[in-house]
Scaffold this motif. Structure first.
Motif, short mmCIF file in Angstrom:
data_model
loop_
_atom_site.label_atom_id
_atom_site.label_comp_id
_atom_site.label_asym_id
_atom_site.label_seq_id
_atom_site.Cartn_x
_atom_site.Cartn_y
_atom_site.Cartn_z
N GLN A 80 101.95 51.60 -54.99
CA GLN A 80 102.47 52.09 -53.71
C GLN A 80 103.46 53.21 -53.97
N LEU A 120 105.99 55.88 -51.79
CA LEU A 120 106.57 56.04 -50.46
C LEU A 120 107.64 57.11 -50.49
N CYS A 130 111.46 59.41 -53.31
CA CYS A 130 110.15 58.79 -53.48
C CYS A 130 110.31 57.57 -54.36
N TYR A 164 104.65 65.74 -50.29
CA TYR A 164 104.03 64.57 -50.88
C TYR A 164 104.58 64.31 -52.27
N TYR A 196 97.98 58.92 -57.99
CA TYR A 196 98.53 58.16 -56.87
C TYR A 196 99.43 59.04 -56.01
N TRP A 197 99.29 58.87 -54.69
CA TRP A 197 99.97 59.74 -53.74
C TRP A 197 100.61 58.93 -52.63
N GLY A 198 101.72 59.46 -52.13
CA GLY A 198 102.32 58.91 -50.94
C GLY A 198 101.68 59.50 -49.69
N GLN A 199 102.16 59.06 -48.53
CA GLN A 199 101.61 59.51 -47.25
C GLN A 199 102.26 60.80 -46.77
N GLY A 200 103.36 61.18 -47.38
CA GLY A 200 104.00 62.44 -47.02
C GLY A 200 105.16 62.27 -46.07
N THR A 201 106.05 63.23 -46.11
CA THR A 201 107.18 63.27 -45.19
C THR A 201 107.34 64.70 -44.69
#
Length: 123
Positions: A2, A4, A21, A94, A112-117
């Motif tokens: 995960q 984030l 992150c 990201y 692996y990547w986050g959903q972005g902000t």
């Protein structure tokens, strides 16, 4: 795994933001990590990257001298300090980890990547 991101928001030109992150489910310190950004209709581009132990960093030319990447492996946390922001920095940012090989600022190297902000800089 995960990933984030947090810390995005709206800021005036010349202002600062710090993105954070966190990553779990993997050996955090073992992997190079990076920040990317993307605007509508454009490809995701590399902003900055940092090695697993933090001793090697890379920056896109457009952010050199304004952005600083860092990490705290004890907290499984990656940071991006962004100063002197301008409207061209507006984008979704990201976080990426799980780097394999290749160009540290190319998205193809990261698993692996986050959903972005969202970061929005007003003029």
């Amino acid at each position: 795994v995960q990933v984030l991101e947090s810390g995005g928001g709206l800021v005036q030109a010349g202002g600062s933001l710090r993105l954070t992150c966190t990553a779990s489910g993997l050996n955090f310190r073992a992997y190079r990590m990076a920040w990317f950004r993307q605007t509508p209709g454009k490809e995701r581009t590399g902003v900055s990257s940092i090695s697993g132990n933090g001793d090697t960093t890379y920056y896109a030319d457009s952010v050199k001298g304004r952005f600083t990447i860092s990490r705290d492996n004890a907290k499984n946390t990656l940071y991006l300090q962004m100063n002197n922001l301008n409207p061209e920095d507006t984008a979704i940012y990201y976080c990426a980890t799980g780097f394999g090989f290749g160009n540290p600022l190319a998205q193809t190297g990261y698993r692996y990547w986050g959903q972005g902000t969202q970061v929005t800089v007003s003029s």
